[in-house]
Motif scaffolding. Sequence first.
Motif, PDB file in Angstrom:
ATOM      1  N   ARG A 114     -66.147  43.121 -24.221  1.00 46.26           N
ATOM      2  CA  ARG A 114     -66.363  44.324 -24.881  1.00 46.26           C
ATOM      3  C   ARG A 114     -65.411  44.250 -25.937  1.00 46.26           C
ATOM      4  NH1 ARG A 114     -66.135  48.759 -21.324  1.00 46.26           N
ATOM      5  NH2 ARG A 114     -68.053  48.373 -20.834  1.00 46.26           N
ATOM      6  N   SER A 155     -74.608  51.026 -28.580  1.00 51.52           N
ATOM      7  CA  SER A 155     -73.690  49.822 -28.687  1.00 51.52           C
ATOM      8  C   SER A 155     -74.395  48.873 -29.048  1.00 51.52           C
ATOM      9  CB  SER A 155     -73.248  49.635 -27.156  1.00 51.52           C
ATOM     10  OG  SER A 155     -72.161  48.364 -27.123  1.00 51.52           O
ATOM     11  N   HIS A 157     -75.429  44.820 -28.223  1.00 52.75           N
ATOM     12  CA  HIS A 157     -75.245  44.022 -27.230  1.00 52.75           C
ATOM     13  C   HIS A 157     -76.059  42.694 -27.505  1.00 52.75           C
ATOM     14  CE1 HIS A 157     -75.328  47.009 -23.797  1.00 52.75           C
ATOM     15  NE2 HIS A 157     -74.374  47.486 -24.708  1.00 52.75           N
ATOM     16  N   GLU A 176     -72.280  38.415 -21.592  1.00 56.86           N
ATOM     17  CA  GLU A 176     -72.690  39.634 -22.475  1.00 56.86           C
ATOM     18  C   GLU A 176     -71.580  39.895 -23.434  1.00 56.86           C
ATOM     19  OE1 GLU A 176     -75.256  43.678 -21.184  1.00 56.86           O
ATOM     20  OE2 GLU A 176     -73.054  43.302 -20.490  1.00 56.86           O
ATOM     21  N   GLN A 178     -70.584  43.293 -25.866  1.00 53.96           N
ATOM     22  CA  GLN A 178     -70.981  44.470 -26.414  1.00 53.96           C
ATOM     23  C   GLN A 178     -70.000  44.816 -27.471  1.00 53.96           C
ATOM     24  OE1 GLN A 178     -70.370  47.153 -23.005  1.00 53.96           O
ATOM     25  NE2 GLN A 178     -72.247  46.271 -22.011  1.00 53.96           N
ATOM     26  N   ARG A 180     -69.054  47.921 -29.984  1.00 57.23           N
ATOM     27  CA  ARG A 180     -69.086  49.355 -30.329  1.00 57.23           C
ATOM     28  C   ARG A 180     -68.018  50.055 -31.022  1.00 57.23           C
ATOM     29  NH1 ARG A 180     -68.592  50.962 -23.933  1.00 57.23           N
ATOM     30  NH2 ARG A 180     -70.725  49.725 -23.837  1.00 57.23           N
TER      31      ARG A 180
END
Length: 250
Positions: A114, A155, A157, A176, A178, A180
């Motif tokens: 993230r 977000s 992705h 993955e 992310q 944001r």
Amino acid sequence: MSEETSPVEYREPILSEQALAALQQIDPSTLGEMRAFRESFARFIMPYKFGIDEIITKVSILREEFALHENNPIEHISSRLKSAESIEQKIVRKGCEPSFDAIRESITDIAGVRIVCGFVSDVYRVFEMLTSQQDLRVLKIKDYISDPKPNGYKSLHAIVEVPVFLSEGTVAVPVEIQVRTVAMDFWASLEHKIYYKYDGDVPANLLRDLKNAADTAHDLDVTMENLHQQVRAQSASGSTDSTGGLAIAI
């Protein structure tokens, strides 16, 4: 004079007496299977950990480079690796065959990174810089910023494949990503805690308040983005503020 002895340090047992007794009742072949599974799972999950390391290295390089010539758009970076229990729960939800090969094919978010940015424009900018790197293969993109989830979640992705170089050869590992804003991340963190506390069965009044909070976070992002663009425009033109100093870039 007798030799002094140091007191023996007391340590809590790792397992309770009840757990130890239960283990003693398990036959050796079952224990062997459990040990073999633990080792197999460790081998299975290891490339995902290395995939996270590769992505974090890439993001950290961008972050350090940004710091050299401009304000850094990346506020912070975090990562997570799904536990065996979490993977098992997803197997059940997806109806996936409980084998490592099937899990590799069906579950693409075992490894996650993230990236939190200050402004919406920075989210897309960092996302583009990262996903356009030649050794990354983009498998899927979901833009929940331009098309939020019904509950207000926002977000950006992507599932990407990153090459991990092991002793036995190169493995393409899905990770993955992310990206944001700070406001989106704060809202998502609160929403996760509430859903966890209520085991997914969140009261209607809290769902309503969460959606209102998502709208408030959106308004904040819009306001901050407008301020960000105004200050950047003033800085680019070399305009001065009322004190005669150069405008400070955000």
